[in-house]
Enzyme design. Structure first.
Site, PDB file in Angstrom:
ATOM      1  N   GLU A 199      -9.990   3.662  -4.631  1.00  0.00           N
ATOM      2  CA  GLU A 199      -9.920   4.921  -4.014  1.00  0.00           C
ATOM      3  C   GLU A 199      -8.484   5.830  -4.771  1.00  0.00           C
ATOM      4  O   GLU A 199      -8.363   6.191  -4.249  1.00  0.00           O
ATOM      5  CB  GLU A 199      -9.219   4.222  -2.629  1.00  0.00           C
ATOM      6  CG  GLU A 199     -10.406   4.026  -1.739  1.00  0.00           C
ATOM      7  CD  GLU A 199      -9.636   4.317  -0.066  1.00  0.00           C
ATOM      8  OE1 GLU A 199      -8.636   3.813  -0.160  1.00  0.00           O
ATOM      9  OE2 GLU A 199     -10.519   4.240   0.520  1.00  0.00           O
ATOM     10  N   HIS A 206      -3.287   3.942  -3.867  1.00  0.00           N
ATOM     11  CA  HIS A 206      -2.598   3.412  -2.806  1.00  0.00           C
ATOM     12  C   HIS A 206      -1.050   3.175  -2.944  1.00  0.00           C
ATOM     13  O   HIS A 206       0.070   1.886  -2.600  1.00  0.00           O
ATOM     14  CB  HIS A 206      -2.744   2.124  -2.361  1.00  0.00           C
ATOM     15  CG  HIS A 206      -4.417   2.476  -1.712  1.00  0.00           C
ATOM     16  ND1 HIS A 206      -4.269   2.983  -0.557  1.00  0.00           N
ATOM     17  CD2 HIS A 206      -5.805   2.373  -2.063  1.00  0.00           C
ATOM     18  CE1 HIS A 206      -5.836   3.509  -0.451  1.00  0.00           C
ATOM     19  NE2 HIS A 206      -6.707   2.906  -1.261  1.00  0.00           N
ATOM     20  N   ASP A 245       0.932  -1.347  -0.028  1.00  0.00           N
ATOM     21  CA  ASP A 245      -0.207  -0.350  -0.236  1.00  0.00           C
ATOM     22  C   ASP A 245       1.049   1.847  -0.079  1.00  0.00           C
ATOM     23  O   ASP A 245       2.349   1.025  -0.198  1.00  0.00           O
ATOM     24  CB  ASP A 245      -0.840   0.250   1.080  1.00  0.00           C
ATOM     25  CG  ASP A 245      -2.591   0.408   1.326  1.00  0.00           C
ATOM     26  OD1 ASP A 245      -2.645   1.939   1.254  1.00  0.00           O
ATOM     27  OD2 ASP A 245      -3.118  -0.336   0.559  1.00  0.00           O
TER      28      ASP A 245
END
Length: 678
Positions: free
Chosen positions: A459, A388, A334
């Protein structure tokens, strides 16, 4: 004469006084010497004990340190299908032998298997005792690799039984020891005197104990040769056992290795340790027919926000196997860290790992995957992209590869990512895709053939990309990225695309740009969000991980001074157990087939290795029964049946028995008095 007599008496008294003083002085000196020696030896003893503790193997266990203590002051009696606790003094006035809590629980009411079997089970009321040393394996299969895998799996099964029986581990030789015990043919046959007083459990450690059974023969029959994980693996099994004389014959029939593995997990739960005689106990006769309702039963662990050792991951997988969870979703990287040392691009870890010691090698991943197969669990690694992606990607220009990622560490971070540090892969740099392709190759080579792979994809912050690309359709940029990643995955998998390529849900997955024949959507949003219905209507297969039910990191407060840094409230095991999204959505049979299963997720902003077990267990087991058996319950949404409480409590104890620091369900008094507190 009188004077002389008085003088002699005086001298005699004086001599006595002097002798007494000397004697007292000698005694005092002796006492001081003894105390000095004792004091000195006390320090030596402490140092010796400390040094022994340091040198002791990490797997060492003894009776006094075992996580489940012996409770000799209590005995239990089955009344109205409930174990009732009664005081026990052990004196002769008691004609009945003490009954341990676990022996009462296993014989008083319905079967104590977690997850509960999907079909009818039959058990005899009679039980027999034995030692792990009397357990042998017979494999019936024509497939050499399946035979080899079953033998290895059975060795670990015996190792777990040795732990349950509280036998002293033999250090590095333990695996050889259990292998040898599985092939031993002759055993001692003598029954303990039922009237003899019970000895402390410490006396049973490391010693061979004679039980009712001289032999426990476990025969495993497997039909097909498939050892590769697929969502259509046949995980059904049939377990039967019967006692003939002083021999117990157990048979596990399965079409695949994976069904046989689940059968062993059930057999392990049909065996328990009785602290009264220091032996294992099981039923004389039994029959269990079983198969799961859902194909994907997962647990996700984030190893980027905090690092977790290989041993802690293995411990988690061992518990998953006992609960019949079958997918370990390893969120490997991440923005916070890139702990994987790539064979082709070690710079990713060099720039992205927390430290040199907080990294995983290709061998580590292979080792975890091989261990996971022993417990019937597939490892699904995820290299999250395109969002990420943090400092691990910040080395491209120095190596002539251009900007591999954009917005790295950009401020204010709240404009460009969900939590710091920011970073998002460059969708216009071909080198980015080449690196992903080689990472996918390494992952596939380490974890084996698969029909499901997770690309990440959630995201994405369009504001980040808008600073660099003058395009009107930024959503299309994400679609192009995911399709490119999919093409690279196909190349990494020898030109064959996995049947299911998973991506996290987001507003972008509703654009329908990803073909529903190739992509499955991992839904993490709220269970009442419209996206749940839209994805099903758009024809996507889905894996549910609803944040309001199956997120295990919620409810521990915000980790930031401002803004939303955590979800709330805490998701209890009852919340997890009662959540049936397919039922709430009123899906018909056709649409329900699109639900591959579900997964509990543990994001680790506020979790490191010290809290891992208690955050995962026993709550993850609640999901295991929901997806294996999917029991129907018309009661209030928050109410769990008493019978489920009882089985969950016993399963939690089994986890603790195996070294899992599982969270407590209620006061121990409630565990000792089933049904009273609920």
């Amino acid at each position: 004469v009188k004077f002389l007599t008085r003088r002699l008496r005086y001298l005699y008294k004086m001599s006595l006084a002097v002798s007494l003083r000397r004697a007292l002085l000698a005694l005092l000196s002796g006492a001081i010497f003894i105390l000095t020696v004792l004091y000195w030896n006390q320090g030596v003893t402490k140092n010796q004990a400390y040094n022994e503790a340091l040198e002791r193997h990490h797997s060492y266990r003894n009776a006094s340190a075992f996580p489940i203590p012996v409770e000799r002051s209590w005995t239990y009696k089955c009344e109205n299908e409930r174990c009732v606790r009664m005081g026990y003094t052990g004196k002769a006035v008691f004609s009945a032998k003490r009954v341990s809590f676990i022996s009462c629980s296993m014989t008083c009411h319905d079967v104590n298997i977690w997850p509960h079997p999907t079909h009818r089970t039959v058990f005899s009321s009679q039980t027999r005792s034995f030692s792990v040393e009397n357990v042998q394996l017979q494999v019936d299969t024509t497939h050499r690799e399946v035979h080899k895998q079953l033998q290895q799996t059975f060795d670990w099964f015996l190792k777990d039984l040795r732990h349950i029986q509280r036998l002293e581990f033999l250090g590095g030789a333990s695996e050889a020891a259990v292998s040898e015990s599985s092939s031993t043919k002759s055993r001692r046959n003598s029954s303990p005197d039922p009237d003899a007083p019970s000895s402390p459990i410490g006396n049973t450690i490391g010693a061979k104990q004679a039980g009712d059974l001289t032999s426990v023969q476990v025969k495993i029959i497997v039909q097909n040769a498939d050892l590769n994980f697929r969502l259509d693996n046949d995980e059904s099994y049939l377990l039967t056992s019967n006692t003939i004389g002083n021999q117990l014959h157990v048979e596990i029939k399965a079409n695949s290795y994976f069904g046989a593995r689940h059968g062993l997990s059930t057999l392990q739960q049909l065996i328990w340790f009785d602290d009264e005689d220091g032996l294992l106990h099981t039923y004389c006769d039994s029959r269990v027919k079983d198969a799961p309702k859902f194909r994907y039963r997962g647990l996700m662990l984030d190893t980027s926000r905090h690092f977790f050792s290989v041993e802690s991951i293995k411990r988690t997988i061992m518990a998953m196997g006992l609960a019949k969870l079958n997918r370990f979703h390893w969120h490997l990287t991440d923005a916070q860290s890139f702990p994987y040392i790539s064979r082709n691009y070690p710079e990713l870890a060099q720039y992205g790992a927390y430290s040199e010691s907080e990294t995983y090698t290709e061998q580590d991943i292979r080792e975890v995957a091989e261990f996971a197969k022993i417990y019937g669990v597939q490892v699904i690694p995820e290299i999250d992209a395109p969002a990420h992606a943090g400092n691990g990607w910040d080395w491209g220009p120095k190596h002539g590869l251009g900007e591999l990622a954009l917005c790295i560490n950009q401020q204010p971070w709240s404009f460009y990512c969900g939590e710091p540090p920011c970073g998002q892969l460059n969708p216009k740099n071909n080198n980015t895709y080449l690196i992903l392709q080689r990472l996918y190759t390494e992952m596939l080579q380490s974890t084996g053939s698969t029909d499901l792979f997770h690309l990440g994809g959630d995201e994405v912050n369009l504001e980040c990309w808008s600073q660099y690309f003058n395009v009107t359709d930024l959503r299309g940029l994400w679609c192009d990225f995911m399709l490119q990643a999919m093409a690279r995955l196909k190349l990494a998998n020898n030109g064959v695309a996995p049947k299911y390529v998973a991506v996290w849900s987001s507003a972008l997955t509703n654009t329908k740009c990803l073909p529903n024949s190739q992509f499955a959507v991992h839904v993490w949003g709220g269970s009442t969000w419209q996206e749940n219905y839209d994805l099903i209507e758009n024809g996507y297969n889905v894996i549910f991980s609803h944040v309001d039910a199956w997120y295990l990191d919620c409810g521990f407060g915000s980790w930031r001074a401002t803004g939303e840094g955590a979800c709330a409230p805490y998701r209890t095991w009852q919340n997890i157990y009662k959540h049936r999204p397919w039922d709430r959505m009123r899906l018909d049979k056709t649409h329900r087939k699109q639900v591959l299963g579900g997964e509990v997720c543990l994001w680790t902003e506020q979790v490191d290795e010290n809290q891992l077990d208690s955050r995962l267990w026993p709550r993850s087991a609640a999901l295991a029964e929901r997806l294996w058996n999917d029991p129907k319950d018309e009661r209030d949404i928050e109410i769990v049946p008493v019978e489920v409480f009882r089985r969950m409590s016993l399963f939690r104890n089994r986890l603790v028995e195996l070294g899992i620091s599982a969270e407590a369900l209620f006061p121990k008094y409630c565990a000792q008095n089933p049904g009273e507190c609920i």
